[in-house]
Design a protein around this motif. Structure first.
Motif, PDB file in Angstrom:
ATOM      1  N   CYS A  32       0.834  -1.196   0.000  1.00 54.52           N
ATOM      2  CA  CYS A  32       0.000   0.000   0.000  1.00 54.52           C
ATOM      3  C   CYS A  32       0.873   1.252   0.000  1.00 54.52           C
ATOM      4  N   THR A  45       2.043  -0.685   4.190  1.00 52.44           N
ATOM      5  CA  THR A  45       1.880  -2.063   4.646  1.00 52.44           C
ATOM      6  C   THR A  45       1.905  -3.025   3.467  1.00 52.44           C
ATOM      7  N   SER A 101      -0.065   4.176   0.619  1.00 51.30           N
ATOM      8  CA  SER A 101      -0.572   5.119   1.618  1.00 51.30           C
ATOM      9  C   SER A 101      -0.018   4.815   3.010  1.00 51.30           C
ATOM     10  N   CYS A 102      -0.190   3.553   3.470  1.00 57.70           N
ATOM     11  CA  CYS A 102       0.279   3.207   4.815  1.00 57.70           C
ATOM     12  C   CYS A 102       1.566   2.386   4.799  1.00 57.70           C
ATOM     13  N   HIS A 138      -5.533  -2.823   5.823  1.00 63.70           N
ATOM     14  CA  HIS A 138      -4.886  -2.227   6.995  1.00 63.70           C
ATOM     15  C   HIS A 138      -5.337  -0.797   7.222  1.00 63.70           C
ATOM     16  N   CYS A 139      -5.264   0.044   6.167  1.00 62.27           N
ATOM     17  CA  CYS A 139      -5.638   1.463   6.334  1.00 62.27           C
ATOM     18  C   CYS A 139      -6.979   1.789   5.696  1.00 62.27           C
ATOM     19  N   LYS A 164      -7.827   2.184   2.644  1.00 67.13           N
ATOM     20  CA  LYS A 164      -7.851   3.022   1.447  1.00 67.13           C
ATOM     21  C   LYS A 164      -8.244   2.188   0.241  1.00 67.13           C
TER      22      LYS A 164
END
Length: 427
Positions: free
Chosen positions: A253, A258, A255-256, A273-274, A276
């Motif tokens: 990802c 992960t 964004s995070c 996880h996040c 998105k």
């Protein structure tokens, strides 16, 4: 397509007879016609068309080396149509022979192991062009593209072309990847497919150019971006499953940061996880449903993952350590499931252990410039393959996280770094 499998103890598989090398067989006109006929039905569904460029330079009876980009399972059907009625040998991996060696040889197939220095293959190619007077079809990338862009070509390709001393022809498929990308689990889309077949190098060019220049010319021919092609030509893919399993390619990802928590389903790629979400649009762009769209272009995201892996390697933080189901091939009779084990990958290379302690196989980082890795391999599962001339080990991760793409990226980057360090030491 499936493959013949059976369960057998590791020690018993080791005791089985190994591959017996046989010289290539020239395609009979009946088998050439059969290939073309079997290809026609599926190509008709794609409204297939093609263009031949400078092909008048190639004599009707003149053998040539045909290099084709590896985009989709339809590639061989395209080549069979374009090359007919010319006889041609087909370079393919040994596992393609499993359970059907008699047929594959009569179709003109020449077996090899992916991403290895195969001296026997070179001898077979020379036999094909010089003795059988047959052209040779080769997919020099050796593996299907994951992200729709070119995969590494071996430096030995130029040397092989020099040895063969025949014209070089390139086939470029367009729309084949968009129709059936490897990640999408064999779910073809309604996309028109076309191809270009171009005479690229004459025997005189091959004789006069250094190996490095031949490699440069071929590399230029293999520069492509299937998602960019789709976008520039405004090719809509309206199927609602177009993002299914896209997480196999885009596993991290942005964004995070992960890894292994991405999930592709329908038209959406999301991070568990996040939370998105990104939509894969009809024209092949990614668009975040909320917030910033870090990457609108799938190859850019994939390239960022490669850079992240390379950074991990430099910082000595990269390590793959996963439980796997282990299948094994020592001949073309069958692929044998020999048990469970553990696959470890680091800057030291690969280490595969298992089968109740009986199996312990290691492979150095310099053993190969890339990695034989595949999605939904013969409808069994995502797979990583390592091995040598004695045996091939097909490892199927038991973890739910997507690690196949990262392992291939890491293998390529570890190899590059090893080569760079060797050059620095000798400079």
């Amino acid at each position: 397509m499936k493959i013949k499998t059976a369960e057998l103890e590791y020690e018993k598989v080791l005791a089985l007879p190994r591959f017996v090398h046989n010289k290539p067989i020239k395609q009979n006109i009946i088998f050439r016609a059969l290939l073309k006929l079997l290809s026609a039905t599926e190509l008709k569904k794609t409204q297939f068309s093609y263009e031949k460029i400078n092909m008048e330079r190639l004599g009707k009876e003149e053998p040539c080396l045909v290099l084709m980009n590896h985009s989709s399972f339809i590639d061989l059907k395209i080549a069979s149509t374009l090359l007919y009625p010319r006889p041609f040998s087909i370079v393919c991996t040994y596992d393609g022979f499993v359970g059907k060696e008699w047929l594959m040889r009569r179709l003109g197939c020449i077996p090899t192991r992916k991403f290895t220095n195969d001296v026997t293959l070179v001898k077979d190619l020379l036999y094909a062009v010089n003795t059988l007077k047959s052209s040779v079809l080769m997919f020099p990338e050796a593996s299907y593209s994951f992200d729709g862009t070119q995969t590494p070509l071996p430096d030995s390709l130029g040397k092989c072309i020099k040895l063969l001393k025949v014209p070089v022809v390139v086939i470029r498929a367009k729309g084949a990847f968009a129709r059936d990308p490897l990640y999408n689990n064999l779910q073809p889309r309604k996309v028109t497919v076309s191809a270009e077949m171009e005479y690229v190098l004459s025997p005189e060019d091959v004789a006069g150019l250094p190996v490095s220049e031949i490699n440069r010319v071929i590399k230029e021919q293999f520069e492509y971006d299937h998602f960019r092609w789709q976008q520039e030509h405004k090719i809509p893919i309206t199927e609602k499953f177009r993002a299914d399993f896209l997480n196999r390619v885009l596993y991290k990802c942005p964004s995070c940061k992960t890894e292994g928590k991405m999930f592709g389903k329908g038209t959406v790629l999301s991070c568990s996880h996040c939370k998105k979400e990104y939509e894969l649009t009809e024209f092949g762009y990614l668009s975040a449903k909320e917030g910033e769209t870090e990457f609108t272009h799938i190859p850019d995201w994939y390239r960022w993952q490669r850079e992240s892996v390379r950074e991990e390697i430099y910082e000595n933080n990269y390590k793959l350590d996963i439980p796997v189901d282990i299948y094994m091939m020592v001949n073309t009779d069958c692929i044998y499931k020999v048990g469970e084990g553990k696959l470890v990958h680091s800057t030291e290379g690969f280490l595969l252990t298992g089968c109740n302690g009986a199996l312990n196989y290691s492979q150095t980082p310099k053993a190969s410039y890339s990695l034989y890795a595949d999605y939904y391999w013969y409808e069994i599962g995502d797979m990583i393959c390592i091995g040598n001339e004695n045996a091939q080990y097909y490892c199927f991760p038991k973890t739910q996280e997507d690690i196949v793409a990262k392992a291939r990226l890491a293998a390529e980057e570890i190899y590059k770094i090893a080569v760079e360090e060797k050059v620095e030491k000798t400079a």
